[in-house]
Design a protein around this motif. Structure first.
Motif, PDB file in Angstrom:
ATOM      1  N   LEU A  48      30.816  35.361 -40.218  1.00  0.00           N
ATOM      2  CA  LEU A  48      32.264  35.400 -40.416  1.00  0.00           C
ATOM      3  C   LEU A  48      32.619  35.127 -41.873  1.00  0.00           C
ATOM      4  CD1 LEU A  48      35.143  35.567 -39.306  1.00  0.00           C
ATOM      5  CD2 LEU A  48      34.998  33.131 -38.782  1.00  0.00           C
ATOM      6  N   ARG A  49      31.915  34.209 -42.502  1.00  0.00           N
ATOM      7  CA  ARG A  49      32.187  33.906 -43.911  1.00  0.00           C
ATOM      8  C   ARG A  49      31.933  35.122 -44.793  1.00  0.00           C
ATOM      9  NH1 ARG A  49      29.025  32.741 -47.978  1.00  0.00           N
ATOM     10  NH2 ARG A  49      27.210  32.607 -46.588  1.00  0.00           N
ATOM     11  N   LYS A  50      30.841  35.837 -44.548  1.00  0.00           N
ATOM     12  CA  LYS A  50      30.543  37.029 -45.338  1.00  0.00           C
ATOM     13  C   LYS A  50      31.567  38.136 -45.074  1.00  0.00           C
ATOM     14  CE  LYS A  50      25.554  36.198 -45.594  1.00  0.00           C
ATOM     15  NZ  LYS A  50      24.200  36.716 -45.240  1.00  0.00           N
ATOM     16  N   GLY A  51      31.951  38.297 -43.808  1.00  0.00           N
ATOM     17  CA  GLY A  51      32.963  39.299 -43.496  1.00  0.00           C
ATOM     18  C   GLY A  51      34.297  38.987 -44.148  1.00  0.00           C
ATOM     19  N   HIS A  52      34.643  37.688 -44.189  1.00  0.00           N
ATOM     20  CA  HIS A  52      35.891  37.287 -44.841  1.00  0.00           C
ATOM     21  C   HIS A  52      35.828  37.545 -46.344  1.00  0.00           C
ATOM     22  CE1 HIS A  52      39.359  34.860 -45.998  1.00  0.00           C
ATOM     23  NE2 HIS A  52      38.567  34.230 -46.842  1.00  0.00           N
TER      24      HIS A  52
ATOM     25  N   GLN B 165      38.424  39.878 -48.192  1.00  0.00           N
ATOM     26  CA  GLN B 165      39.256  39.277 -49.217  1.00  0.00           C
ATOM     27  C   GLN B 165      39.084  40.002 -50.547  1.00  0.00           C
ATOM     28  OE1 GLN B 165      41.249  36.907 -48.148  1.00  0.00           O
ATOM     29  NE2 GLN B 165      42.344  36.729 -50.101  1.00  0.00           N
ATOM     30  N   ALA B 166      37.860  40.426 -50.852  1.00  0.00           N
ATOM     31  CA  ALA B 166      37.627  41.176 -52.083  1.00  0.00           C
ATOM     32  C   ALA B 166      38.337  42.526 -52.046  1.00  0.00           C
ATOM     33  CB  ALA B 166      36.125  41.362 -52.301  1.00  0.00           C
ATOM     34  N   GLU B 167      38.381  43.141 -50.876  1.00  0.00           N
ATOM     35  CA  GLU B 167      39.075  44.420 -50.750  1.00  0.00           C
ATOM     36  C   GLU B 167      40.570  44.248 -50.947  1.00  0.00           C
ATOM     37  OE1 GLU B 167      39.830  48.352 -50.322  1.00  0.00           O
ATOM     38  OE2 GLU B 167      37.864  47.387 -50.497  1.00  0.00           O
ATOM     39  N   VAL B 168      41.138  43.207 -50.368  1.00  0.00           N
ATOM     40  CA  VAL B 168      42.579  42.964 -50.506  1.00  0.00           C
ATOM     41  C   VAL B 168      42.937  42.632 -51.949  1.00  0.00           C
ATOM     42  CG1 VAL B 168      44.492  41.489 -49.791  1.00  0.00           C
ATOM     43  CG2 VAL B 168      42.798  42.227 -48.115  1.00  0.00           C
ATOM     44  N   GLY B 169      42.099  41.835 -52.601  1.00  0.00           N
ATOM     45  CA  GLY B 169      42.387  41.458 -53.970  1.00  0.00           C
ATOM     46  C   GLY B 169      42.064  42.529 -54.989  1.00  0.00           C
ATOM     47  N   GLY B 170      41.168  43.448 -54.661  1.00  0.00           N
ATOM     48  CA  GLY B 170      40.753  44.456 -55.630  1.00  0.00           C
ATOM     49  C   GLY B 170      41.596  45.710 -55.644  1.00  0.00           C
TER      50      GLY B 170
ATOM     51  N   THR C 157      45.128  47.919 -53.438  1.00  0.00           N
ATOM     52  CA  THR C 157      46.130  47.988 -52.369  1.00  0.00           C
ATOM     53  C   THR C 157      46.045  49.298 -51.612  1.00  0.00           C
ATOM     54  OG1 THR C 157      47.781  48.885 -53.917  1.00  0.00           O
ATOM     55  CG2 THR C 157      47.699  46.495 -53.642  1.00  0.00           C
ATOM     56  N   PHE C 158      45.004  50.087 -51.866  1.00  0.00           N
ATOM     57  CA  PHE C 158      44.898  51.384 -51.203  1.00  0.00           C
ATOM     58  C   PHE C 158      44.680  51.219 -49.704  1.00  0.00           C
ATOM     59  CE2 PHE C 158      43.743  53.748 -55.250  1.00  0.00           C
ATOM     60  CZ  PHE C 158      44.956  54.404 -55.271  1.00  0.00           C
ATOM     61  N   MET C 159      43.752  50.357 -49.307  1.00  0.00           N
ATOM     62  CA  MET C 159      43.443  50.194 -47.890  1.00  0.00           C
ATOM     63  C   MET C 159      44.357  49.158 -47.237  1.00  0.00           C
ATOM     64  SD  MET C 159      39.838  49.317 -46.038  1.00  0.00           S
ATOM     65  CE  MET C 159      39.767  49.000 -44.264  1.00  0.00           C
ATOM     66  N   ILE C 160      44.423  47.974 -47.816  1.00  0.00           N
ATOM     67  CA  ILE C 160      45.256  46.894 -47.290  1.00  0.00           C
ATOM     68  C   ILE C 160      46.218  46.463 -48.399  1.00  0.00           C
ATOM     69  CG2 ILE C 160      45.308  44.596 -46.285  1.00  0.00           C
ATOM     70  CD1 ILE C 160      43.989  46.590 -44.478  1.00  0.00           C
TER      71      ILE C 160
END
Length: 299
Positions: free
Chosen positions: A247-251, A255-260, A262-265
Motif C-alpha cells: 500500500l505504501r508503494k502504491g500510494h 501521489q507522484a502522479e498527482v503531483g507531477g 494534472t492530465f490523469m488526476i
C-alpha cells in the motif's frame, strides 16, 4: 505517443484451450474460435447424438426426437457462445445455481443474527481514524476522492497527452496493489459553503433580525436543496495493497502522479474514517436508490 486504438489485453492465466483458431477463410467459420469452444460444440453434438439414439429418447417417436434434437442444438449453441470476457456462457451456470437458494440472496444483518454471512460480503475488519482500511484477507487500503481531466471539449493535444500519461501510469504500478475506481451519485458537497456562511454569521456586528433570517434561508437552501436534492457524480479511488508495504508503494506512485501532472488526476484528497464510511456504506445501504459502480484495474 497515444495509440489510435486500444483493446483489452489477454489474461495472464490463459491455457491451451484459450488459443483461437480459424476453420475457414470465408463465411461464418472465418471468425476465430477458441479451442475450448470447438471442443464444447463437438462434445455437445456427440452427447446429443448418444441421447437421441441410445436412451429412452430413441423410443419416443420421430416428433419427440426432432423436438429434443432442436432443443439440444439450441442449448449447445447458446451455452457454447462466448461472453465479452472470452468465457463460455456455460461458466455462468454454477454461479446461477449458487444464487438460486433463498438464503444465498438474503443476508440478515440484525444484531442477533450470525455475522458470518455479512462479514463474508463486507470483508473489512475496520477503519482507523486516519482512514486506513483493514481487510479481512490481511490487506490494507485507503480511499481518495479524485477529480479527472477528461472532457468532450478537449483539444487533440490534450487528449493525446492524457492518453500518454494514463498509459505511462499503468506501466509503473505494481501488481501487489489494486486500483479500484468507484463512481457514485451523491448529493453535492456544501461543506465549504456552509463553513463560509457560519464565518459570516460569526462576523456580524449587528444582529439584525432580517439579516439573520436571510442567513437562515441561505443555510436551508444549501443543506436542504443544493446539498440534498441535487445529486452529482463523485469518483473515488480505492487503493488496496496486499500488505502495508504494498500500500505504501502504491500510494507513492499515485501521489507522484498527482503531483507531477494534472492530465490523469487533477485533484485528489485522502479520506479519513468520517468521510470513508459514508462512501463505503453506499454499497450496502444505497443513496436515493442509486447503485454505485466499480471499475477495477487489471491487476
Amino acid at each position: 505517443m497515444a495509440k489510435p486504438s486500444y483493446k483489452v489485453p489477454s489474461s495472464l492465466n490463459r491455457s491451451f484451450l484459450d488459443h483461437e483458431i480459424t476453420l475457414s477463410k470465408g463465411g461464418w467459420a472465418a471468425k476465430p474460435s477458441p479451442i475450448k469452444q470447438l471442443l464444447f460444440f463437438g462434445g455437445g453434438l456427440l452427447a446429443l447424438l448418444w441421447f437421441s439414439t441410445s436412451t429412452f429418447v430413441a423410443s419416443s417417436g420421430p416428433v419427440a426426437i426432432t423436438f429434443f434434437a432442436l432443443w439440444g442444438l439450441a442449448a449447445i449453441v447458446y451455452f457454447g457462445g462466448l461472453m465479452e470476457t472470452k468465457e463460455l456462457r456455460i461458466m455462468r451456470v454454477p454461479a446461477f445455481l449458487a444464487y438460486l437458494p433463498h438464503k444465498a440472496r438474503h443476508v440478515l444483518a440484525r444484531r442477533s443474527s450470525n455475522p458470518t454471512d455479512f462479514y463474508s460480503i463486507v470483508g473489512i475488519d475496520g477503519i482507523d481514524e486516519d482512514g486506513l482500511i483493514r481487510f479481512s484477507d490481511g490487506g490494507e487500503g485507503r480511499v481518495y476522492l479524485i477529480v479527472g481531466s477528461a472532457s468532450y471539449l478537449l483539444f487533440d493535444e490534450d487528449r493525446i497527452g492524457i492518453l500518454d500519461r494514463v498509459d505511462s501510469f499503468w506501466r509503473k504500478i505494481e501488481t501487489t496493489c489494486e486500483h479500484t475506481f468507484i463512481t457514485t451519485k451523491e448529493p453535492q458537497r456544501v461543506y465549504h459553503q456552509v463553513a463560509n456562511l457560519e464565518r459570516r454569521n460569526q462576523a456580524l456586528e449587528v444582529r439584525d433580525p432580517d439579516l439573520l433570517e436571510l442567513q437562515n434561508e441561505q443555510y436551508d437552501i444549501l443543506t436542504q436543496h443544493v446539498g440534498g436534492k441535487f445529486p452529482s457524480i463523485h469518483q473515488y479511488l480505492l487503493l488496496k495493497g496486499k500488505n502495508a508495504d504494498a500500500l505504501r508503494k502504491g500510494h507513492q506512485v499515485f501521489q507522484a502522479e498527482v503531483g507531477g501532472s494534472t492530465f490523469m488526476i487533477k485533484e485528489a484528497a485522502r479520506l479519513d474514517r468520517e468521510d470513508a464510511e459514508p462512501m463505503l456504506r453506499a454499497f450496502y445501504q444505497g443513496i436515493d436508490d442509486e447503485v454505485p459502480s466499480l471499475k477495477a484495474s487489471p491487476n
